[in-house]
Design an enzyme around this catalytic site. Structure first.
Site, PDB file in Angstrom:
ATOM      1  N   ARG A 215      11.477  -5.174  -8.183  1.00  0.00           N
ATOM      2  CA  ARG A 215      10.329  -5.179  -9.101  1.00  0.00           C
ATOM      3  C   ARG A 215      10.726  -4.487 -10.395  1.00  0.00           C
ATOM      4  O   ARG A 215      11.035  -3.289 -10.388  1.00  0.00           O
ATOM      5  CB  ARG A 215       9.152  -4.421  -8.469  1.00  0.00           C
ATOM      6  CG  ARG A 215       8.779  -4.869  -7.051  1.00  0.00           C
ATOM      7  CD  ARG A 215       7.721  -5.938  -7.081  1.00  0.00           C
ATOM      8  NE  ARG A 215       7.600  -6.611  -5.809  1.00  0.00           N
ATOM      9  CZ  ARG A 215       6.518  -6.601  -5.034  1.00  0.00           C
ATOM     10  NH1 ARG A 215       5.453  -5.923  -5.403  1.00  0.00           N
ATOM     11  NH2 ARG A 215       6.476  -7.295  -3.916  1.00  0.00           N
ATOM     12  N   GLU A 217       9.237  -3.085 -12.633  1.00  0.00           N
ATOM     13  CA  GLU A 217       8.066  -2.348 -13.125  1.00  0.00           C
ATOM     14  C   GLU A 217       8.538  -1.076 -13.806  1.00  0.00           C
ATOM     15  O   GLU A 217       9.484  -0.453 -13.362  1.00  0.00           O
ATOM     16  CB  GLU A 217       7.151  -1.979 -11.943  1.00  0.00           C
ATOM     17  CG  GLU A 217       6.566  -3.189 -11.240  1.00  0.00           C
ATOM     18  CD  GLU A 217       6.122  -2.895  -9.801  1.00  0.00           C
ATOM     19  OE1 GLU A 217       6.432  -1.811  -9.292  1.00  0.00           O
ATOM     20  OE2 GLU A 217       5.495  -3.779  -9.200  1.00  0.00           O
ATOM     21  N   ARG A 223       5.863   6.975  -5.757  1.00  0.00           N
ATOM     22  CA  ARG A 223       5.759   5.961  -4.702  1.00  0.00           C
ATOM     23  C   ARG A 223       6.230   4.579  -5.125  1.00  0.00           C
ATOM     24  O   ARG A 223       6.031   3.605  -4.415  1.00  0.00           O
ATOM     25  CB  ARG A 223       4.347   5.909  -4.160  1.00  0.00           C
ATOM     26  CG  ARG A 223       3.317   5.696  -5.221  1.00  0.00           C
ATOM     27  CD  ARG A 223       1.949   5.971  -4.648  1.00  0.00           C
ATOM     28  NE  ARG A 223       0.977   6.124  -5.705  1.00  0.00           N
ATOM     29  CZ  ARG A 223      -0.172   5.500  -5.751  1.00  0.00           C
ATOM     30  NH1 ARG A 223      -0.508   4.672  -4.805  1.00  0.00           N
ATOM     31  NH2 ARG A 223      -0.990   5.704  -6.753  1.00  0.00           N
ATOM     32  N   HIS A 224       6.803   4.474  -6.320  1.00  0.00           N
ATOM     33  CA  HIS A 224       7.344   3.185  -6.769  1.00  0.00           C
ATOM     34  C   HIS A 224       8.831   3.289  -7.016  1.00  0.00           C
ATOM     35  O   HIS A 224       9.310   4.266  -7.586  1.00  0.00           O
ATOM     36  CB  HIS A 224       6.696   2.757  -8.091  1.00  0.00           C
ATOM     37  CG  HIS A 224       5.278   2.344  -7.954  1.00  0.00           C
ATOM     38  ND1 HIS A 224       4.243   3.210  -8.181  1.00  0.00           N
ATOM     39  CD2 HIS A 224       4.733   1.161  -7.618  1.00  0.00           C
ATOM     40  CE1 HIS A 224       3.089   2.572  -7.978  1.00  0.00           C
ATOM     41  NE2 HIS A 224       3.368   1.324  -7.641  1.00  0.00           N
ATOM     42  N   GLU A 357      -1.121   2.891  -0.563  1.00  0.00           N
ATOM     43  CA  GLU A 357      -1.068   1.581   0.080  1.00  0.00           C
ATOM     44  C   GLU A 357       0.276   1.418   0.792  1.00  0.00           C
ATOM     45  O   GLU A 357       1.318   1.756   0.234  1.00  0.00           O
ATOM     46  CB  GLU A 357      -1.200   0.506  -1.011  1.00  0.00           C
ATOM     47  CG  GLU A 357      -1.091  -0.906  -0.489  1.00  0.00           C
ATOM     48  CD  GLU A 357      -0.765  -1.902  -1.609  1.00  0.00           C
ATOM     49  OE1 GLU A 357      -1.496  -1.939  -2.616  1.00  0.00           O
ATOM     50  OE2 GLU A 357       0.245  -2.618  -1.460  1.00  0.00           O
ATOM     51  N   SER A 360       0.327  -5.143   2.078  1.00  0.00           N
ATOM     52  CA  SER A 360      -0.757  -6.070   1.785  1.00  0.00           C
ATOM     53  C   SER A 360      -0.448  -7.404   2.416  1.00  0.00           C
ATOM     54  O   SER A 360       0.706  -7.731   2.694  1.00  0.00           O
ATOM     55  CB  SER A 360      -1.043  -6.193   0.290  1.00  0.00           C
ATOM     56  OG  SER A 360       0.111  -6.456  -0.409  1.00  0.00           O
ATOM     57  N   ARG A 408       7.619   3.519   2.124  1.00  0.00           N
ATOM     58  CA  ARG A 408       6.286   4.133   2.107  1.00  0.00           C
ATOM     59  C   ARG A 408       5.837   4.478   3.519  1.00  0.00           C
ATOM     60  O   ARG A 408       5.172   5.485   3.743  1.00  0.00           O
ATOM     61  CB  ARG A 408       5.274   3.214   1.438  1.00  0.00           C
ATOM     62  CG  ARG A 408       5.491   3.133  -0.051  1.00  0.00           C
ATOM     63  CD  ARG A 408       4.314   2.468  -0.704  1.00  0.00           C
ATOM     64  NE  ARG A 408       4.534   2.295  -2.121  1.00  0.00           N
ATOM     65  CZ  ARG A 408       3.662   1.745  -2.933  1.00  0.00           C
ATOM     66  NH1 ARG A 408       2.505   1.323  -2.459  1.00  0.00           N
ATOM     67  NH2 ARG A 408       3.927   1.620  -4.211  1.00  0.00           N
TER      68      ARG A 408
HETATM   69  P1  AMO Z   1       2.878  -6.227  -2.437  1.00  0.00           P
HETATM   70  O1  AMO Z   1       3.311  -6.510  -3.815  1.00  0.00           O
HETATM   71  O2  AMO Z   1       1.610  -5.484  -2.246  1.00  0.00           O
HETATM   72  O3  AMO Z   1       2.684  -7.582  -1.612  1.00  0.00           O
HETATM   73  O4  AMO Z   1       4.042  -5.469  -1.673  1.00  0.00           O
HETATM   74  C1  AMO Z   1       3.956  -5.188  -0.291  1.00  0.00           C
HETATM   75  C2  AMO Z   1       4.335  -3.737  -0.021  1.00  0.00           C
HETATM   76  O5  AMO Z   1       5.662  -3.480  -0.494  1.00  0.00           O
HETATM   77  C3  AMO Z   1       5.753  -2.149  -0.955  1.00  0.00           C
HETATM   78  N1  AMO Z   1       6.107  -2.156  -2.393  1.00  0.00           N
HETATM   79  C4  AMO Z   1       6.801  -1.182  -3.001  1.00  0.00           C
HETATM   80  N2  AMO Z   1       7.345  -0.037  -2.545  1.00  0.00           N
HETATM   81  C5  AMO Z   1       7.974   0.743  -3.436  1.00  0.00           C
HETATM   82  N3  AMO Z   1       8.113   0.462  -4.746  1.00  0.00           N
HETATM   83  C6  AMO Z   1       7.577  -0.673  -5.255  1.00  0.00           C
HETATM   84  N4  AMO Z   1       7.716  -0.951  -6.563  1.00  0.00           N
HETATM   85  C7  AMO Z   1       6.892  -1.559  -4.377  1.00  0.00           C
HETATM   86  N5  AMO Z   1       6.256  -2.736  -4.523  1.00  0.00           N
HETATM   87  C8  AMO Z   1       5.791  -3.070  -3.321  1.00  0.00           C
HETATM   88  C9  AMO Z   1       4.372  -1.518  -0.782  1.00  0.00           C
HETATM   89  C10 AMO Z   1       3.470  -2.721  -0.748  1.00  0.00           C
HETATM   90  O6  AMO Z   1       2.272  -2.456  -0.055  1.00  0.00           O
HETATM   91  N6  AMO Z   1       3.833 -10.964  -1.056  1.00  0.00           N
HETATM   92  C11 AMO Z   1       3.009  -9.802  -0.771  1.00  0.00           C
HETATM   93  C12 AMO Z   1       2.956  -9.493   0.692  1.00  0.00           C
HETATM   94  C13 AMO Z   1       2.229 -10.516   1.541  1.00  0.00           C
HETATM   95  O7  AMO Z   1       1.104 -10.907   1.163  1.00  0.00           O
HETATM   96  O8  AMO Z   1       2.779 -10.926   2.575  1.00  0.00           O
HETATM   97  C14 AMO Z   1       3.560  -8.613  -1.558  1.00  0.00           C
HETATM   98  O9  AMO Z   1       4.697  -8.560  -1.949  1.00  0.00           O
HETATM   99  O10 AMO Z   1       4.358  -0.802   0.449  1.00  0.00           O
END
Ligand code: AMO
Length: 434
Positions: A215, A217, A223-224, A357, A360, A408
């Site tokens: 990502r 971002e 937590r990211h 979170e 999802s 997480r």
């Molecule tokens: P989402 O974008 O919510 O959903 O990502 C799912 C889970 O992945 C982890 N996560 C991260 N952990 C650390 N740093 C990040 N930048 C980061 N981004 C995400 C989180 C998050 O809850 N396609 C959907 C999933 C689905 O619907 O099956 C998805 O990617 O714990």
């Protein structure tokens, strides 16, 4: 090679009199003149090695006394009950060999006596992980993965791998890392989402994948990260409720497995792990908004994404894992299935820990025409998704799934402050090495 007979954690006073060979790092040395101590550390703990001149011989005693801290050593000797030693025994060696001497000064102190900045620790991560409390998180993480894999296999699921180099964005949006791929434009994948869904059309029915997601971002939070490990799952002929049941089973099962199998490493972290009770509480997005509005005066409009203030309030109020369900369709991705009788609400859910979170997921849109419409509604171009949409034109079973962030899960389980403590070599906005 080195014939280590035991890890130090496996030595107990009932091995009194036995000859053993230990291998590890020189954690500490203490020289009291005629007698000297070497504390050997391996991944299972510490052992006190009492260096006695008579047993080792003059020359060997002299060199063993001067071993630099953190050097790699092998020690052969007898176990002796010693009530004054930290674990009730000592080793009286007849041989101490240095296999690789450590330079001085050390980049950081692995004895945990000196606090150290996170950046310094990450810069010398190999040395940082020699610290038992840092290592413990990764040993436990591996146990979490073992438990999850076993659970998935017990649910007759197939482990798959999907590409990390891709041509299109999964979630839309701009959070993509472009890479150069011969003469084409390509990206690092944000999520296996599109591929795991396509596997439902392939008839694979129940798949899971454990792999990296990327990502781009700009977040700089605790937590990211820009690279994370995601545990993804997709199941045909299942709805959102079915996969939520599997998700809570996976999470509670991982806690139980760690509580039963990682007692040494939990002890190092000083944790008494409580296994969360299932079923987890389920509250709808609308109920969450009402609760936050009533009790905390949080002013949010229906359709807004939950802000951190609301999330924190809900976490503190509920105090345990919970599901947030029935989100507004407008804020969940195009692949989330709206309710037939109430299309402004969808079958998307988040699994929440009181701190953040964790996952999802959703029941997915499996109807081709609806999916094209949803993609357009989100301002995306269906042409860019042709490889994905194709899988919906020739028979696509109804399906549901989720993605769970490994770090997480571990971070919240072990009460770690920062996600970087749950990732061996983290990648964030500022860090690309080591
Ligand atoms: P989402 O974008 O919510 O959903 O990502 C799912 C889970 O992945 C982890 N996560 C991260 N952990 C650390 N740093 C990040 N930048 C980061 N981004 C995400 C989180 C998050 O809850 N396609 C959907 C999933 C689905 O619907 O099956 C998805 O990617 O714990």
């Amino acid at each position: 090679m080195i014939l280590r007979t035991h890890y130090s954690g496996e030595i107990t006073p009932d091995l009194d009199g036995k000859e053993v060979t230990l291998a590890g790092f020189a954690h500490e040395t203490r020289d009291l003149g005629g007698i000297a101590f070497l504390v050997l550390r391996d991944r299972m703990g510490l052992a006190q090695i009492t260096l006695v001149k008579k047993l080792l011989g003059k020359e060997a005693f002299k060199s063993a006394r001067t071993i630099s801290r953190e050097s790699v050593v092998v020690v052969r000797g007898q176990v002796k009950i010693e009530p004054k030693a930290p674990r009730g025994f000592e080793i009286l060696p007849t041989e101490v060999k240095v296999l690789s001497a450590a330079q001085v000064p050390l980049p950081l102190d692995p004895t945990e006596k000196v606090e150290c900045e996170l950046d310094t620790r990450l810069d010398a991560r190999f040395m940082d992980i020699r610290r038992p409390c840092v290592l413990a998180a990764f040993e436990i993480e591996s146990a979490v993965l073992k438990s999850l894999r076993e659970y998935f296999y017990s649910q007759s699921m197939t482990e798959v791998f999907t590409p990390k180099i891709v041509a299109a964005a999964t979630e839309g949006g701009t959070d993509l890392f472009p890479i150069s791929y011969f003469e084409k434009e390509a990206f690092l994948n944000q999520s296996p989402q599109l591929y795991k869904q396509m596997l439902m059309s392939a008839g694979m029915d129940r798949v899971f994948e454990i792999g990296p997601i990327f990502r781009a971002e700009e977040h700089d939070t605790r937590r990211h990260l820009n690279e994370a490990i995601s545990i993804d799952l997709e199941i045909s002929f299942a709805d959102d409720k079915d996969v939520m049941n599997i998700l809570e089973g996976a999470v509670a099962g991982a806690y139980k497995y760690v509580a039963e199998n990682c007692t040494y490493h939990l002890g190092v972290l000083g944790l008494d792990l409580q296994v969360p009770k299932t079923p987890f509480r389920r509250i709808t997005y609308t109920e969450a908004l009402e609760l936050a509005g009533e009790k905390a005066g949080v002013k949010m409009q229906w359709g807004d994404d939950l802000d951190t203030e609301t999330e924190r309030f809900l976490g503190e109020t509920i105090g345990e894992h919970y599901f947030l369900t029935d989100w507004p369709s407008s804020i969940k991705p195009y692949y989330t299935l709206p309710y037939e009788d109430k299309p402004e609400v969808c079958r998307g859910f988040d699994l929440m820990h009181p701190r953040m979170e964790l996952a999802s997921g959703a029941q997915r849109v499996h109807d081709y025409n609806m999916l094209v419409e949803r993609i357009k509604e989100k301002g995306l171009d269906p042409d860019g998704f042709e490889f994905y949409l194709k899988a919906f034109r020739y028979g696509m079973p109804p399906h549901a799934g989720w993605g769970l962030g490994l770090s997480r899960l571990v971070m919240t389980m072990l009460k770690l402050e920062n996600i970087r403590d749950a990732v061996i070599f983290p990648r964030d906005r500022r860090r690309l090495v080591p």
